[in-house]
Design an enzyme around this catalytic site. Structure first.
Site, PDB file in Angstrom:
ATOM      1  N   LYS A 257       0.850  -1.194   0.000  1.00  0.00           N
ATOM      2  CA  LYS A 257       0.000   0.000   0.000  1.00  0.00           C
ATOM      3  C   LYS A 257       0.883   1.239   0.000  1.00  0.00           C
ATOM      4  O   LYS A 257       1.763   1.386   0.863  1.00  0.00           O
ATOM      5  CB  LYS A 257      -0.840   0.008   1.275  1.00  0.00           C
ATOM      6  CG  LYS A 257      -2.328  -0.077   1.036  1.00  0.00           C
ATOM      7  CD  LYS A 257      -3.015   0.002   2.368  1.00  0.00           C
ATOM      8  CE  LYS A 257      -4.498   0.067   2.212  1.00  0.00           C
ATOM      9  NZ  LYS A 257      -5.165   0.196   3.496  1.00  0.00           N
TER      10      LYS A 257
HETATM   11  C1  E4P Z   1      -8.487   0.788   3.410  1.00  0.00           C
HETATM   12  O1  E4P Z   1      -7.628   0.136   2.859  1.00  0.00           O
HETATM   13  C2  E4P Z   1      -8.305   1.463   4.701  1.00  0.00           C
HETATM   14  O2  E4P Z   1      -7.551   0.646   5.532  1.00  0.00           O
HETATM   15  C3  E4P Z   1      -9.596   1.716   5.417  1.00  0.00           C
HETATM   16  O3  E4P Z   1     -10.707   1.364   4.635  1.00  0.00           O
HETATM   17  C4  E4P Z   1      -9.699   3.032   6.095  1.00  0.00           C
HETATM   18  O4  E4P Z   1     -10.944   3.113   6.721  1.00  0.00           O
HETATM   19  P1  E4P Z   1     -11.299   4.201   7.844  1.00  0.00           P
HETATM   20  O5  E4P Z   1     -11.609   5.480   7.161  1.00  0.00           O
HETATM   21  O6  E4P Z   1     -12.497   3.621   8.520  1.00  0.00           O
HETATM   22  O7  E4P Z   1     -10.098   4.303   8.747  1.00  0.00           O
END
Ligand code: E4P
Length: 219
Positions: free
Chosen positions: A83
Site C-alpha cells: 500500500k
Molecule cells: C483501506 O484500505 C483502509 O484501511 C480503510 O478502509 C480506512 O478506513 P477508515 O476510514 O475507517 O479508517
C-alpha cells in the site's frame, strides 16, 4: 464483488474465512497499531491464513524510502500487496515498483484525478476512502462510480477498485451497482450484510411450526 477484510484481527479474519467470505485483507498502520503488533509479524501471520491479497502499507513518505519498503514488504510473502499513499512521492514510487512486478494498492484516494494518476502509475488496486469523504459532507461513492466509469472507458488500465473506508451497507450496494471489483469491510459491516429481521422471524416460525406438529403427533 470480492470481499476483503479491513482488519488485522486474527479472530475476525478466521471467522470470515470460515464463512467463505474472505477474498483478501487490507491493513494500514492504524489497523496494525490497534492490534499492538509489529507490522511484519502481523502481516506474515495473515498471509499464511488468507488465500488472497494482503495489503501492507509503507511508512516512508519519500519515494526512495517507499521503494525500499515496498521491496521489503513484497518479500514477506507471495500474497503481499504494497500500500502506497497517493502523494507525488508515492506516485513516483508506484511507477517504479510496479515495473518490477510488485503489486500496489494506492491508498488515500479521494478524487477521480487521483484515481487516474495511480492507474497511470500501474497500481493494481485503487482505494477511494468513501466514508472519510462522507464524514466531511461529500458523497464518497461518487468517486467510486466515476472511477468505475473511467476504468470502463479506458480498458487498458489493469486496476481494480477497492471500496474503502466502508461505514455502511449502502456503500456495498452502490459499489455493486457500479461494478466496483472489491469492498474492504470492517468486520462489523460484514456482519451487517447478513442481517434482516424477516429472516430471523421466518426461521423462528419454520422451526416452531415443525416442533408443534411433532408435539401433536407425540414424537
Ligand atoms: C483501506 O484500505 C483502509 O484501511 C480503510 O478502509 C480506512 O478506513 P477508515 O476510514 O475507517 O479508517
Amino acid at each position: 464483488m470480492k470481499f476483503f477484510l479491513d482488519t488485522a484481527n486474527i479472530d475476525e479474519i478466521k471467522q470470515a474465512i470460515d464463512w467463505g467470505l474472505c477474498d483478501g485483507v487490507t491493513t494500514n498502520p492504524t489497523i496494525i497499531a490497534r492490534e499492538g503488533r509489529e507490522m511484519r509479524e502481523a502481516i506474515e501471520e495473515i498471509c499464511e491464513l488468507v488465500d488472497g491479497p494482503v495489503s501492507a502499507e509503507v511508512l516512508a513518505t519519500d519515494a526512495e524510502g517507499m521503494i525500499e519498503e515496498a521491496r521489503e514488504r513484497a518479500s514477506w510473502a507471495d500474497n503481499v500487496v504494497v500500500k502506497i499513499p497517493t502523494i507525488p512521492e508515492g506516485i513516483k514510487a508506484m511507477s517504479k515498483v510496479t515495473k518490477e512486478g510488485i503489486r500496489v494498492n494506492a491508498t488515500l484516494v479521494f478524487s477521480v484525478p487521483q484515481a487516474l494518476l495511480v492507474a497511470k502509475a500501474g497500481a493494481s488496486y485503487i482505494s477511494p476512502f468513501v466514508g472519510r469523504l462522507d464524514d466531511i459532507g461529500h458523497d464518497g461513492m461518487l468517486v467510486v462510480e466515476q472511477t468505475a466509469q473511467m476504468l470502463h472507458n479506458y480498458d487498458y488500465f489493469n486496476a481494480e477498485i477497492i471500496v474503502s473506508s466502508v461505514r455502511q451497507v449502502a456503500h456495498v450496494i452502490r459499489g455493486l451497482m457500479c461494478g466496483a471489483h472489491i469492498a474492504t469491510l470492517p468486520f462489523a459491516t460484514l456482519e451487517k450484510l447478513f442481517q434482516h429481521p424477516l429472516t430471523d422471524i421466518g426461521l423462528e416460525r419454520f422451526l416452531a411450526d415443525y416442533a408443534k406438529m411433532q408435539e401433536e403427533l407425540g414424537r
